[in-house]
Structures are given as structure tokens and as C-alpha cells.
Design an enzyme around this catalytic site. Structure first.
Site, PDB file in Angstrom:
ATOM      1  N   ASP A   1       6.679 -21.803 -14.551  1.00  0.00           N
ATOM      2  CA  ASP A   1       7.226 -21.055 -15.636  1.00  0.00           C
ATOM      3  C   ASP A   1       7.689 -21.851 -16.938  1.00  0.00           C
ATOM      4  OD1 ASP A   1       8.572 -19.382 -17.660  1.00  0.00           O
ATOM      5  OD2 ASP A   1       8.883 -17.783 -16.401  1.00  0.00           O
TER       6      ASP A   1
ATOM      7  N   THR B   1       1.110  -8.050  -9.518  1.00  0.00           N
ATOM      8  CA  THR B   1       2.066  -6.633  -9.705  1.00  0.00           C
ATOM      9  C   THR B   1       2.425  -7.037 -11.185  1.00  0.00           C
ATOM     10  OG1 THR B   1       4.032  -7.824  -8.823  1.00  0.00           O
ATOM     11  CG2 THR B   1       2.792  -6.549  -7.381  1.00  0.00           C
ATOM     12  N   ALA B   2       1.759  -7.765 -12.049  1.00  0.00           N
ATOM     13  CA  ALA B   2       2.296  -7.847 -13.547  1.00  0.00           C
ATOM     14  C   ALA B   2       1.428  -7.018 -14.581  1.00  0.00           C
ATOM     15  CB  ALA B   2       2.195  -9.312 -13.991  1.00  0.00           C
ATOM     16  N   ARG B   3       0.544  -7.706 -15.113  1.00  0.00           N
ATOM     17  CA  ARG B   3      -0.241  -6.972 -15.913  1.00  0.00           C
ATOM     18  C   ARG B   3      -1.708  -7.310 -15.628  1.00  0.00           C
ATOM     19  NH1 ARG B   3       3.060  -3.929 -16.929  1.00  0.00           N
ATOM     20  NH2 ARG B   3       4.060  -3.188 -18.657  1.00  0.00           N
TER      21      ARG B   3
ATOM     22  N   GLU C   1      -7.488  -0.757 -16.753  1.00  0.00           N
ATOM     23  CA  GLU C   1      -7.046   0.550 -15.957  1.00  0.00           C
ATOM     24  C   GLU C   1      -6.657   1.758 -16.779  1.00  0.00           C
ATOM     25  OE1 GLU C   1      -2.099  -0.268 -15.557  1.00  0.00           O
ATOM     26  OE2 GLU C   1      -3.442  -1.876 -14.596  1.00  0.00           O
TER      27      GLU C   1
ATOM     28  N   HIS D   1      -1.082   0.843  -9.986  1.00  0.00           N
ATOM     29  CA  HIS D   1       0.198   0.521 -11.013  1.00  0.00           C
ATOM     30  C   HIS D   1       1.466   1.271 -10.733  1.00  0.00           C
ATOM     31  CE1 HIS D   1       0.773  -1.207 -15.309  1.00  0.00           C
ATOM     32  NE2 HIS D   1       2.016  -1.444 -14.632  1.00  0.00           N
TER      33      HIS D   1
ATOM     34  N   PHE E   1       6.315  -0.438  -9.759  1.00  0.00           N
ATOM     35  CA  PHE E   1       7.675   0.071 -10.043  1.00  0.00           C
ATOM     36  C   PHE E   1       8.372   1.192  -9.591  1.00  0.00           C
ATOM     37  CE2 PHE E   1       4.746   2.903 -12.321  1.00  0.00           C
ATOM     38  CZ  PHE E   1       5.573   3.662 -12.677  1.00  0.00           C
TER      39      PHE E   1
END
Length: 337
Positions: A184, A244-246, A275, A293, A296
Site C-alpha cells: 500500500d 472482497t473489495a471491488r 455485477e 457482494h 459487508f
């Protein structure tokens, strides 16, 4: 003291159908006009309604519902837009800044849920739970049907994006004996020491050395298709991949090719490009674990999302300082992870 009665519009998606009422928001914003609409396209909201709105809360609409400059320009009296989610990639935040509209998000809701889900997908594909489940349901009872499995302890987990969720994934992964590293470029110095993990100075360094890769970055111009054909070529043969992000962070065509070639041994995907229109090719792969998705979601995370969104609006009404403004600086916020 007289407080002006403000108009707050909450937008939900007819596709996702989160909630039928806005009782929580109406309680927090008592004395103000709170209205909920369900849409599949922004054009479904009457212009006269938009022109009256002072504050806008957008529940996590599907990416196909885009809040572009034309839409934002119709908010003649709106001062603040709250995206009730971590990601805000379907809002033109630069246009909002030009129009004097603050865009806020809720970056800390659902952190535990997404991190838990990332580990669940990781364990699911590492232990080949989908394959053995199908085998047993079809009448089999042979543990060897999922050969070969490998011990997780001492495997190297590479986390792409080391924000709140990336850090939470690292904490959980340590309990399984995984050696955690991350990439990162925007994370502050010393974060590796705080979490007791290793920091990679380049994406390539992470890709070539990781046995498992977890994507936990946000999606914007700099992270779109961050993993494509060249990046998959760098990875170890037989790597496990979790996202699990985008969906747009990973080039779907490149991923499918990498899975078919064996470069990626298995993938756990909560998100995919375009999606919910998931390519049929992905649905046919036994070594791909798909979820809708849903990383969350818990009842607690939904309550947190709605409560914090309404409280942010209330703070703005009262002239208080708020955190999480994603367009307060010039240009688009630069931190992609």
C-alpha cells in the site's frame, strides 16, 4: 433556538431493496423532513424533488446507478451527500466539489464483517470446501477427492491495500499462522511495525512472493484493473486469490485465463466486474467460490451504517466538524487503498 426544517432525501436501489422505511433516520433527524425513494436509475427522481433537497443519503446502490455531474447539478440546494458505504466510486466526487457539495462516506462500518468474510473465503478455497460439499451431496464419502491440500501455517499472505479492513484481515490471518505482508504505497510509515507484518515496497514484490493474495483496496482510477494479465504472470503458480473489495480492481478476463491455466489454483470472490451480471464462465468453475457482494452484511453492520449516516447529517446541520469528507481537498482524494 429555532432550527430550520431541512429536507433529507435517502436513495435506495430497487435492485438491492435494503429497507422499506427510514425509521432509524427519522428518529435521529427528528423535526426534519426525511424521505426515502427506491430507484433503478437517477432519472426516476423528479427534478422538483431534487431541487428541494438539502442533504442526500445514498444507501449502497449498485454501481450501475451512477451519480454523475448532471445529477449532482440538479441538487440546487444540497450541501452534503453521504454515501452510506465505504466505497464511493459511483459518485463523481470531483464534480461535487466543483458544485460546493461535500461528499462523506462511512469507512469504518462493516470492517469486522468484510475481514471475517475474506478469511472465510480464504479458508473455503484453501480447504476446498465447495468441492468436498458437492462430492458428499452427490453421494460420495472420500476425503481424498480434494487432494491436494496444503497447511496454511507459514504460508505467505499478501494483502493489497492496508487500510482498516486490510489491517483487520492481517490480525485474523495471524491467528492461523500465516506470514502476512502488504502493499500500500499510501499507508503511513511504521504501519508494518504497528501490525507486526512485512511491508512490500512494490506490487511486484508482493505478487511474486505470496502464496495467498487478498485484495482490500478501494476502486478508483489508479486501482482499476490493478491486477491484469501482466500481474497474474508475476504470481506463483497455484496462488490462491480472494477479493472482497471491488470487482473492477481485477481484470475479469485476465483472472479467468489465470484460473484456467492453473496459475490461480482457486479464487474466492465476493465482487466481480459488472455485477450482478456475472459471466457464465465463472459460474461453471468448481474452484471459484462466489458470494453476492455480501461481505459487508450483518444486521449489526446495517444498523451501524444507517445510524452513522444520519448522525453525520445531523452534525453537518449543527455546524460541527465531521470526519470522512472524501472531496475536501483539491481534486479527487489521492489515497486509493
Amino acid at each position: 433556538m429555532n432550527i430550520c426544517r431541512e429536507k433529507i432525501l435517502i436513495i435506495d436501489s430497487t435492485t438491492e431493496k435494503h429497507f422499506k422505511t427510514a425509521i432509524i433516520e427519522q428518529e435521529i433527524l427528528a423535526g426534519h423532513d426525511v424521505q426515502l425513494v427506491h430507484i433503478s436509475h437517477v432519472n426516476e427522481i423528479p427534478l422538483n424533488l431534487l431541487s428541494e433537497v438539502n442533504y442526500l443519503i445514498i444507501w449502497a446502490c449498485v454501481p450501475a446507478v451512477n451519480f454523475d455531474k448532471a445529477f449532482l447539478s440538479s441538487l440546487k440546494n444540497c450541501r452534503t451527500v453521504v454515501k452510506a458505504a465505504v466505497g464511493y466510486d459511483n459518485i463523481d466526487i470531483s464534480a461535487a466539489r466543483e458544485l460546493g457539495i461535500s461528499v462523506l462516506n462511512i469507512p469504518d462500518y462493516g470492517t469486522e464483517e468484510v475481514a471475517d468474510h475474506a478469511l472465510a473465503l480464504m479458508l473455503g478455497i484453501a480447504r476446498k470446501l465447495e468441492e468436498i460439499n458437492i462430492h458428499v451431496k452427490q453421494g460420495g464419502w472420500d476425503w481424498a477427492s480434494v487432494k491436494k491440500l496444503y497447511r496454511l501455517r507459514d504460508r505467505k499472505l499478501g494483502i493489497i491495500g492496508f487500510g482498516r479492513i486490510g489491517g483487520a484481515v492481517a490480525r485474523r490471518a495471524a491467528a492461523f499462522g500465516l506470514n502476512v505482508q502488504f502493499y500500500d504505497p499510501y499507508a503511513v510509515s511504521g504501519l508494518d511495525k504497528t501490525h507486526g507484518v512485512f511491508r512490500c515496497e512494490s506490487l511486484q514484490e508482493l505478487l511474486v512472493s505470496s502464496d495467498i493474495i487478498s485484495v482490500n483496496a478501494s476502486l478508483n482510477r489508479s486501482s482499476h484493473h490493478l491486477l491484469s494479465h501482466a500481474e497474474f504472470d508475476m504470481m506463483k503458480k497455484g496462488v490462491l486469490l480472494v477479493n472482497t473489495a471491488r470487482g473492477g480492481i481485477i481484470d475479469s478476463d485476465a483472472l479467468f485465463s489465470a484460473i484456467k491455466s492453473g496459475k490461480v489454483a482457486a479464487a474466492g470472490l465476493d465482487v466481480l466486474e459488472n455485477e450482478p451480471n456475472i459471466p457464465h464462465s465463472f459460474r461453471t468453475l468448481d474452484n471459484v467460490l462466489l458470494t453476492a457482494h455480501s461481505a459487508f452484511y450483518t444486521e449489526e453492520s446495517f444498523l451501524e451504517m444507517r445510524t452513522k449516516s444520519a448522525e453525520l447529517v445531523r452534525q453537518k446541520m449543527n455546524g460541527l466538524h465531521v470526519r470522512n469528507c472524501v472531496n475536501e481537498n483539491t481534486g479527487e482524494q489521492s489515497v486509493p487503498y
